[in-house]
Design a protein around this motif. Structure first.
Motif, short mmCIF file in Angstrom:
data_model
loop_
_atom_site.label_atom_id
_atom_site.label_comp_id
_atom_site.label_asym_id
_atom_site.label_seq_id
_atom_site.Cartn_x
_atom_site.Cartn_y
_atom_site.Cartn_z
N ASP A 63 49.47 39.99 38.45
CA ASP A 63 48.03 39.70 38.42
C ASP A 63 47.69 38.71 39.52
OD1 ASP A 63 47.03 41.25 36.42
OD2 ASP A 63 47.56 39.80 34.83
N LYS A 64 46.44 38.82 39.97
CA LYS A 64 45.99 37.83 40.97
C LYS A 64 45.96 36.44 40.37
CE LYS A 64 43.71 40.47 44.42
NZ LYS A 64 42.58 41.35 44.59
N SER A 65 45.70 36.40 39.04
CA SER A 65 45.56 35.10 38.39
C SER A 65 46.87 34.58 37.82
CB SER A 65 44.54 35.25 37.24
OG SER A 65 44.99 36.28 36.38
N VAL A 66 48.00 35.15 38.25
CA VAL A 66 49.28 34.77 37.68
C VAL A 66 49.57 33.29 37.96
CG1 VAL A 66 50.64 35.42 39.71
CG2 VAL A 66 51.68 35.48 37.43
N TYR A 139 57.96 45.39 30.07
CA TYR A 139 57.20 44.40 30.85
C TYR A 139 55.73 44.71 30.95
CZ TYR A 139 61.58 42.21 32.00
OH TYR A 139 62.76 41.57 31.90
N ARG A 140 55.36 45.97 30.64
CA ARG A 140 53.94 46.30 30.74
C ARG A 140 53.16 45.44 29.74
NH1 ARG A 140 55.06 52.23 31.33
NH2 ARG A 140 55.03 52.46 33.57
N GLY A 141 52.10 44.81 30.25
CA GLY A 141 51.29 43.97 29.37
C GLY A 141 51.83 42.56 29.18
N GLU A 147 50.93 45.64 36.84
CA GLU A 147 51.34 47.05 36.73
C GLU A 147 52.82 47.16 37.08
OE1 GLU A 147 49.75 51.44 38.14
OE2 GLU A 147 49.35 49.69 39.38
N VAL A 148 53.53 48.14 36.41
CA VAL A 148 54.93 48.42 36.77
C VAL A 148 54.98 49.86 37.27
CG1 VAL A 148 57.31 48.45 35.98
CG2 VAL A 148 55.67 46.89 34.92
#
Lengths: 291, 229
Positions: A63-66, A139-141, A147-148
């Motif tokens: 995510d961009k906000s990671v 790892y999804r979610g 995204e994977v």
């Protein structure tokens, strides 16, 4: 039956039936070469799969906000995962560098990509690429994961085409081998017919079934050996002309079958050719040579 | 040597049997003429002896063996004890006289030095000395039949079967062939000869078995050809 006598009978038989024998050897050689090519194509597709599937990885876009914490947690988790062989981190800047390298021929496309457009990601190499779904679903979610993606998805259509190609090669080889089989059948039948006088006398004077059939079987085996040698020559020639001198010079990103693969295929083609010739001769003789 | 007991042979799709309840016994060293018109069953009789055909009923014994019990792979051994001569000679046109006779020994695996010793001997016996290098086409009909007899006899069979051996030959040549068969018979070989040739049968005065419509109608020692013609 003495070997010298057998040899002279075989020579007479082959000479009397020369055009048929010649046609048989060529057809058998060509169809065995097609069969060998199909085996080599299969080997080639396997080589490409190994090479490309091994290189491609699973991409885990973030995510961009990671947050830094989430990034670290993910990294540790991935590194500790039993199914994962290797993990690389690729920042947005790295991704841009790679894209510049990859799309250097398309400046318009590059111009539209700003420094923050490409997401940062983990590049993950699995021990077994087939286990992608298991790992991806874990790892999804997860926090920070956008995204994977399995990069192999890109290659699926290509390999689907190659598979069709491979199947067509085997189908063609099968049809050719059937044609060769029919020709063997017919050649032996004609051969048995042209020598019915000899075989009739052999029968009357009490020659054993084996010694009556042996000249025909040796002829069939000989045609099989020569046909297989012809096929081996065609395969070796094809490898030199088509792969060594043409394809490998134009296409550099994939490995090609090597000589050892060609000899392995010849090792299959040889017994198939000789076995087919002898077996069909035997079956034809059972039908057309009354003993 | 040869015994047929109540032998019948029906070929499929024919109304009449080729042989019907035939009982004949032939001793070792006999000379037997098999006479009868075409279709009387002579050829079927001879084919039964070679196990080229199996009888529909009855038993056939040849050289002490019940042919019905003889397994398929032992048939060649039976045929090595029976020499065969035919009306049409059946020589191989592209082989010489010597090679034609040698062929019979080669295909049963005889050694070359045996062949080189035995073949000239048998060519002498049939009166073809010095003609071993000729091709069949270069010989007269009588000489070709002598080659065929040499080939049938070279392996010293116990039985010689001759199916109309003089059928293609003129009378004077036929006499020569009959003298040869007589000489072979005197070596102890059983000879069974199917023929239409009344003159020969009458002059030889040997046993005559007459077949008519598949039945034995006459079995005479020192017989003649018959009255029907």
């Amino acid at each position: 039956m003495r070997s010298q006598f057998l040899a002279s009978e075989v020579a007479i038989g082959l000479r009397r039936n020369l055009t048929m024998t010649f046609a048989l050897i060529i057809t058998l050689g060509l169809s065995l070469a097609m069969f060998g090519s199909a085996l080599l194509i299969r080997k080639q597709v396997d080589l490409m799969k190994d090479e490309w599937y091994d290189k491609v990885e699973v991409s885990m876009f973030l995510d961009k906000s990671v947050t830094q914490d989430q990034r670290l947690t993910l990294k540790e988790s991935l590194e500790a995962h039993p199914e994962i062989q290797q993990v690389f981190y690729e920042s947005s800047a790295d991704a841009l560098e790679n894209a510049k390298e990859q799309f250097r021929d398309q400046p318009d496309l590059l111009a539209s990509i700003g420094p923050d457009v490409l997401p940062e990601s983990f590049r993950v190499k699995l021990k077994d690429p087939a286990k992608f779904e298991d790992v991806a679903s874990e790892y999804r979610g997860a926090p920070g994961v956008f995204e994977v993606k399995d990069q192999r998805e890109f290659f699926r259509p290509l390999f689907r085409i190659l598979d069709v190609f491979r199947r067509a090669a085997f189908l063609g080889a099968g049809v050719a081998l059937i044609a060769a089989s029919l020709l063997i059948f017919n050649t032996v039948r004609v051969s048995a017919f042209t020598r019915r006088r000899e075989t009739g006398i052999m029968r009357l004077v009490g020659a054993s079934n084996l010694s009556i059939q042996l000249p025909f079987l040796v002829e069939g085996a000989l045609a099989g050996v020569i046909g297989a040698l012809f096929a081996a020559g065609l395969l070796a020639g094809g490898k030199t002309l088509f792969i060594d001198n043409l394809l490998s010079k134009v296409i550099t990103f994939t490995p090609f079958v090597v000589w050892r693969d060609v000899w392995a295929v010849v090792g299959v083609v040889f017994p198939v050719g000789v076995g087919l010739a002898v077996l069909l001769s035997l079956l034809t003789l059972r039908k057309y040579l009354r003993v | 040597m040869i015994t047929l007991d109540n032998v019948s042979k029906h070929y499929p799709n024919t109304a009449r049997p080729a042989l019907s309840d035939v009982t004949v016994s032939i001793d070792k060293g006999e000379f037997v003429f098999l006479v009868g018109s075409s279709g009387s069953g002579k050829s079927t009789f001879l084919r039964l002896l070679l196990k080229e055909e199996a009888p529909t009923s009855g038993t056939v014994h040849v050289a002490g063996k019940d042919l019905a019990k003889l397994s398929h792979w032992k048939v060649p051994a039976l045929r090595r004890q029976i020499g065969c001569v035919f009306q049409d000679f059946r020589l191989l046109p592209n082989k010489t006289v010597f090679q034609n006779v040698a062929f019979a020994l080669q295909v049963i695996g005889k050694h070359r030095h045996t062949i080189e010793k035995v073949v000239p001997e048998v060519l002498d016996l049939v009166g073809l000395q010095g003609k071993g290098g000729r091709l069949p086409d270069e010989l007269s009909g009588g000489e070709q039949q002598r080659v065929a007899i040499a080939r049938a006899f070279v392996n010293k069979p116990m039985i010689l079967i001759a199916d109309e051996p003089t059928g293609n030959l003129d009378p004077s040549t036929s006499v020569g062939i009959m003298k040869l068969l007589d000489r072979i018979n005197r070596t102890g070989t059983t000879v069974v000869m199917a023929t239409h040739d009344a003159v020969i049968v009458d002059s030889m005065r040997r046993r005559v078995v007459e077949l008519d419509h598949g039945k034995v109608v006459r079995d005479q020692t020192r017989g003649v050809y018959g009255y029907s013609k």
